[in-house]
Design an enzyme around this catalytic site. Sequence first.
Site, PDB file in Angstrom:
ATOM      1  N   LEU A  57      -8.024   2.565 -12.256  1.00  0.00           N
ATOM      2  CA  LEU A  57      -6.630   2.063 -12.989  1.00  0.00           C
ATOM      3  C   LEU A  57      -7.193   0.635 -13.533  1.00  0.00           C
ATOM      4  O   LEU A  57      -6.370   0.009 -14.315  1.00  0.00           O
ATOM      5  CB  LEU A  57      -5.547   1.691 -11.729  1.00  0.00           C
ATOM      6  CG  LEU A  57      -4.896   3.002 -11.491  1.00  0.00           C
ATOM      7  CD1 LEU A  57      -3.884   2.510 -10.247  1.00  0.00           C
ATOM      8  CD2 LEU A  57      -4.330   3.644 -12.411  1.00  0.00           C
ATOM      9  N   LYS A  58      -8.607   0.346 -13.445  1.00  0.00           N
ATOM     10  CA  LYS A  58      -9.009  -0.804 -14.337  1.00  0.00           C
ATOM     11  C   LYS A  58      -9.277  -0.469 -15.480  1.00  0.00           C
ATOM     12  O   LYS A  58      -9.592  -1.080 -16.435  1.00  0.00           O
ATOM     13  CB  LYS A  58     -10.307  -1.219 -13.563  1.00  0.00           C
ATOM     14  CG  LYS A  58      -9.945  -2.093 -12.206  1.00  0.00           C
ATOM     15  CD  LYS A  58     -11.193  -2.448 -11.544  1.00  0.00           C
ATOM     16  CE  LYS A  58     -10.917  -3.235 -10.085  1.00  0.00           C
ATOM     17  NZ  LYS A  58     -12.022  -3.657  -9.541  1.00  0.00           N
ATOM     18  N   GLY A 121       2.573  -9.794   4.314  1.00  0.00           N
ATOM     19  CA  GLY A 121       3.087  -9.763   5.668  1.00  0.00           C
ATOM     20  C   GLY A 121       2.818  -8.537   6.275  1.00  0.00           C
ATOM     21  O   GLY A 121       2.332  -7.840   5.626  1.00  0.00           O
ATOM     22  N   HIS A 122       3.141  -8.346   7.439  1.00  0.00           N
ATOM     23  CA  HIS A 122       2.952  -6.894   8.159  1.00  0.00           C
ATOM     24  C   HIS A 122       4.280  -6.679   9.158  1.00  0.00           C
ATOM     25  O   HIS A 122       5.194  -7.703   9.033  1.00  0.00           O
ATOM     26  CB  HIS A 122       1.896  -6.890   9.074  1.00  0.00           C
ATOM     27  CG  HIS A 122       0.606  -6.869   8.294  1.00  0.00           C
ATOM     28  ND1 HIS A 122       0.019  -5.638   7.799  1.00  0.00           N
ATOM     29  CD2 HIS A 122      -0.581  -7.697   8.283  1.00  0.00           C
ATOM     30  CE1 HIS A 122      -1.075  -6.031   7.368  1.00  0.00           C
ATOM     31  NE2 HIS A 122      -1.454  -7.327   7.387  1.00  0.00           N
ATOM     32  N   ASP A 123       4.389  -5.545   9.587  1.00  0.00           N
ATOM     33  CA  ASP A 123       5.501  -5.134  10.423  1.00  0.00           C
ATOM     34  C   ASP A 123       5.981  -6.182  11.052  1.00  0.00           C
ATOM     35  O   ASP A 123       7.303  -6.421  11.176  1.00  0.00           O
ATOM     36  CB  ASP A 123       5.134  -4.233  11.308  1.00  0.00           C
ATOM     37  CG  ASP A 123       6.663  -3.309  12.061  1.00  0.00           C
ATOM     38  OD1 ASP A 123       6.911  -2.478  11.853  1.00  0.00           O
ATOM     39  OD2 ASP A 123       6.827  -4.143  13.105  1.00  0.00           O
ATOM     40  N   ILE A 124       5.227  -6.939  11.792  1.00  0.00           N
ATOM     41  CA  ILE A 124       5.643  -7.937  13.113  1.00  0.00           C
ATOM     42  C   ILE A 124       6.428  -9.142  12.265  1.00  0.00           C
ATOM     43  O   ILE A 124       7.209  -9.629  12.851  1.00  0.00           O
ATOM     44  CB  ILE A 124       4.348  -8.426  13.771  1.00  0.00           C
ATOM     45  CG1 ILE A 124       4.978  -9.363  15.030  1.00  0.00           C
ATOM     46  CG2 ILE A 124       3.541  -9.130  13.045  1.00  0.00           C
ATOM     47  CD1 ILE A 124       3.808  -9.856  15.964  1.00  0.00           C
ATOM     48  N   ASN A 125       5.800  -9.432  11.041  1.00  0.00           N
ATOM     49  CA  ASN A 125       6.383 -10.662  10.216  1.00  0.00           C
ATOM     50  C   ASN A 125       7.955 -10.307   9.660  1.00  0.00           C
ATOM     51  O   ASN A 125       8.839 -10.883   9.810  1.00  0.00           O
ATOM     52  CB  ASN A 125       5.721 -10.965   9.108  1.00  0.00           C
ATOM     53  CG  ASN A 125       4.043 -11.249   9.538  1.00  0.00           C
ATOM     54  OD1 ASN A 125       3.295 -10.534   9.189  1.00  0.00           O
ATOM     55  ND2 ASN A 125       4.093 -12.341  10.386  1.00  0.00           N
ATOM     56  N   TYR A 126       7.978  -8.959   9.070  1.00  0.00           N
ATOM     57  CA  TYR A 126       9.362  -8.428   8.604  1.00  0.00           C
ATOM     58  C   TYR A 126      10.130  -8.439   9.779  1.00  0.00           C
ATOM     59  O   TYR A 126      11.352  -8.870   9.716  1.00  0.00           O
ATOM     60  CB  TYR A 126       8.963  -7.154   7.886  1.00  0.00           C
ATOM     61  CG  TYR A 126       7.927  -6.836   7.042  1.00  0.00           C
ATOM     62  CD1 TYR A 126       7.476  -7.953   6.085  1.00  0.00           C
ATOM     63  CD2 TYR A 126       7.127  -5.682   7.054  1.00  0.00           C
ATOM     64  CE1 TYR A 126       6.702  -7.929   5.271  1.00  0.00           C
ATOM     65  CE2 TYR A 126       5.714  -5.736   6.314  1.00  0.00           C
ATOM     66  CZ  TYR A 126       5.867  -6.894   5.447  1.00  0.00           C
ATOM     67  OH  TYR A 126       4.578  -6.765   4.588  1.00  0.00           O
ATOM     68  N   ASP A 152       7.739  -0.860   9.404  1.00  0.00           N
ATOM     69  CA  ASP A 152       6.885  -0.097   8.636  1.00  0.00           C
ATOM     70  C   ASP A 152       7.330   1.452   8.467  1.00  0.00           C
ATOM     71  O   ASP A 152       7.584   2.076   7.225  1.00  0.00           O
ATOM     72  CB  ASP A 152       5.394  -0.260   9.345  1.00  0.00           C
ATOM     73  CG  ASP A 152       4.605  -0.903   8.867  1.00  0.00           C
ATOM     74  OD1 ASP A 152       5.083  -1.967   8.238  1.00  0.00           O
ATOM     75  OD2 ASP A 152       3.416  -1.110   9.357  1.00  0.00           O
TER      76      ASP A 152
END
Length: 377
Positions: A57-58, A121-126, A152
Amino acid sequence: MALKGIKVIEMAGLAPAPFCGMILADFGAKVIRIDQEPKTTSPDRLARGKLSVAVNLKKNEGVAIVRKLCKTADVVIEPFRPGVMERLGLGPKELLDKNPGLVYARLTGYGQTGPLSQRAGHDINYLAITGLLSRLGWKSDLPSPPINLLADFAGGGLMCALGITMALLNRARTGKGQVIDSNMVDGAAYVGSFVYQMLDSPIFTAKRGEGMLDGGAPFYDTYKTKDGKFMAVGALEAKFYKNFIAGLGLKTEDASQFMDWKVLRKLFADTFATKTQKEWCETFDNVDACVTPILTVDEAVGYEHNASKGTFAEAAPEKFVPQPAPRFSDMPLDVSNVQPFVGQHTAQVLSELGYSAEEIKKLGKDGVIEQAHPSRV
């Protein structure tokens, strides 16, 4: 199959987006995963039944290939932060202008707008900012995330797949596609609707780990057996609790459901420790007491109930994976448990798109695409 004839372009990502694409593929959609060249392996283990096209995609030519694929697609799934697809020239405006019926699903952590929309972020943050994480874990311990299932997968990939199917249903009536802002924060909060609606009920208390469903109640908890394994108890209702107490060999007057819970929990723990998990299963197998063994992942595959229903299927020697749910009476599924390797279907898909063998060869030589070679897999 419900989604037969639906063509999905999935921009390769991790966890939520692949799960969303897998759901659509499981139920009949043709899902083409766009892998970014050059790579020969992918960390995505949720790719069964998908086709893999490896594109750089570059390079403008690579973006042109994806744009051409999207022109005839029904759905696009993209997992990047807001603005990434626009910078590639693959944003919703560009693609919907050429394909007004396109369902463009944007699956992110924090959503397309808001102060955190550009934040990693990750699952724990959300989960943390929904308030739900504050309710998970034992009373005497820190809040504890349930792996990365809630944000997630439940709030992210599953809710996105639901959104896509609703958008396709709407398109069938209106002929119009649309953009879906699916994100883990909103999705996890929505999945947790029961918690929010019941906070003022006896089921929950002001503090974590003191309610009926969060480990506070000794009759809705887990216990260790003599052999170091575990049993799960969910004897909430009086009739089930009565059967549970009888199965333990206790007297009702010595184990009233709403006596001191600390005393009751110790009584249950001490009793479960006197027998092995197998022995407790034999006791409760034919008793409606809401008592079940806590199985390991390997044990779950061979468990009689699961085996009888085909809950798991062998995807590779000694490797079993869950099969699609729910099941339909008039839509039999034909699921492929084979995972594609990166670039496995590049030539096939480009050929179907109208590229000649010479053009495909040149794109490979110029580093625009990658075709998998058995020796490199």
